[in-house]
Scaffold this motif. Structure first.
Motif, short mmCIF file in Angstrom:
data_model
loop_
_atom_site.label_atom_id
_atom_site.label_comp_id
_atom_site.label_asym_id
_atom_site.label_seq_id
_atom_site.Cartn_x
_atom_site.Cartn_y
_atom_site.Cartn_z
N TRP A 160 0.83 -1.20 0.00
CA TRP A 160 0.00 0.00 0.00
C TRP A 160 0.87 1.26 0.00
O TRP A 160 0.62 2.18 -0.78
CB TRP A 160 -0.92 -0.01 1.22
N VAL A 161 1.90 1.28 0.84
CA VAL A 161 2.80 2.43 0.90
C VAL A 161 3.54 2.59 -0.42
O VAL A 161 3.70 3.71 -0.93
CB VAL A 161 3.78 2.31 2.08
N GLU A 162 4.00 1.48 -1.01
CA GLU A 162 4.70 1.55 -2.28
C GLU A 162 3.80 2.11 -3.38
O GLU A 162 4.24 2.90 -4.21
CB GLU A 162 5.21 0.17 -2.68
N SER A 163 2.52 1.73 -3.39
CA SER A 163 1.61 2.26 -4.40
C SER A 163 1.38 3.75 -4.20
O SER A 163 1.27 4.50 -5.18
CB SER A 163 0.28 1.51 -4.41
N LYS A 164 1.30 4.18 -2.94
CA LYS A 164 1.15 5.62 -2.67
C LYS A 164 2.36 6.40 -3.15
O LYS A 164 2.23 7.47 -3.75
CB LYS A 164 0.94 5.87 -1.17
N ILE A 165 3.55 5.87 -2.91
CA ILE A 165 4.78 6.53 -3.34
C ILE A 165 4.84 6.59 -4.87
O ILE A 165 5.17 7.62 -5.45
CB ILE A 165 6.02 5.83 -2.75
N ALA A 166 4.51 5.48 -5.53
CA ALA A 166 4.55 5.44 -6.99
C ALA A 166 3.53 6.41 -7.58
O ALA A 166 3.81 7.09 -8.57
CB ALA A 166 4.27 4.02 -7.48
#
Length: 78
Positions: free
Chosen positions: A38-44
């Motif tokens: 979830w955090v990686e998708s937010k960063i991307a």
């Protein structure tokens, strides 16, 4: 970092649900992976929005031309 924090919060929740050690550890690992993704998708998403905002729009000079396929092989790969 967020995944580790979520994992630390998930272990007491797992024990409160009555899970044994192996099930609590598995639950915490699943929570870790879910939060990390979830955090990686937010960063991307934030990076792509920033790149889109920094890129010149189609009407401005210096903007890349539309890429049209040159041959049938190019359209087959899309």
């Amino acid at each position: 970092m967020a995944g580790a924090a979520a994992m630390a919060c998930a272990i007491p929740v797992a024990y409160a649900m009555g899970l044994n050690f192996v099930a609590a550890f598995t639950f915490a690992c699943v929570v870790f992976v879910a939060v990390a993704m979830w955090v990686e998708s937010k960063i991307a998403r934030r990076r792509s929005e920033a790149a889109r905002a920094a890129a010149p729009s189609a009407g401005e000079p210096g903007a890349p031309a539309d890429e049209t396929p040159v041959s049938a092989e190019d359209t087959a790969s899309e």
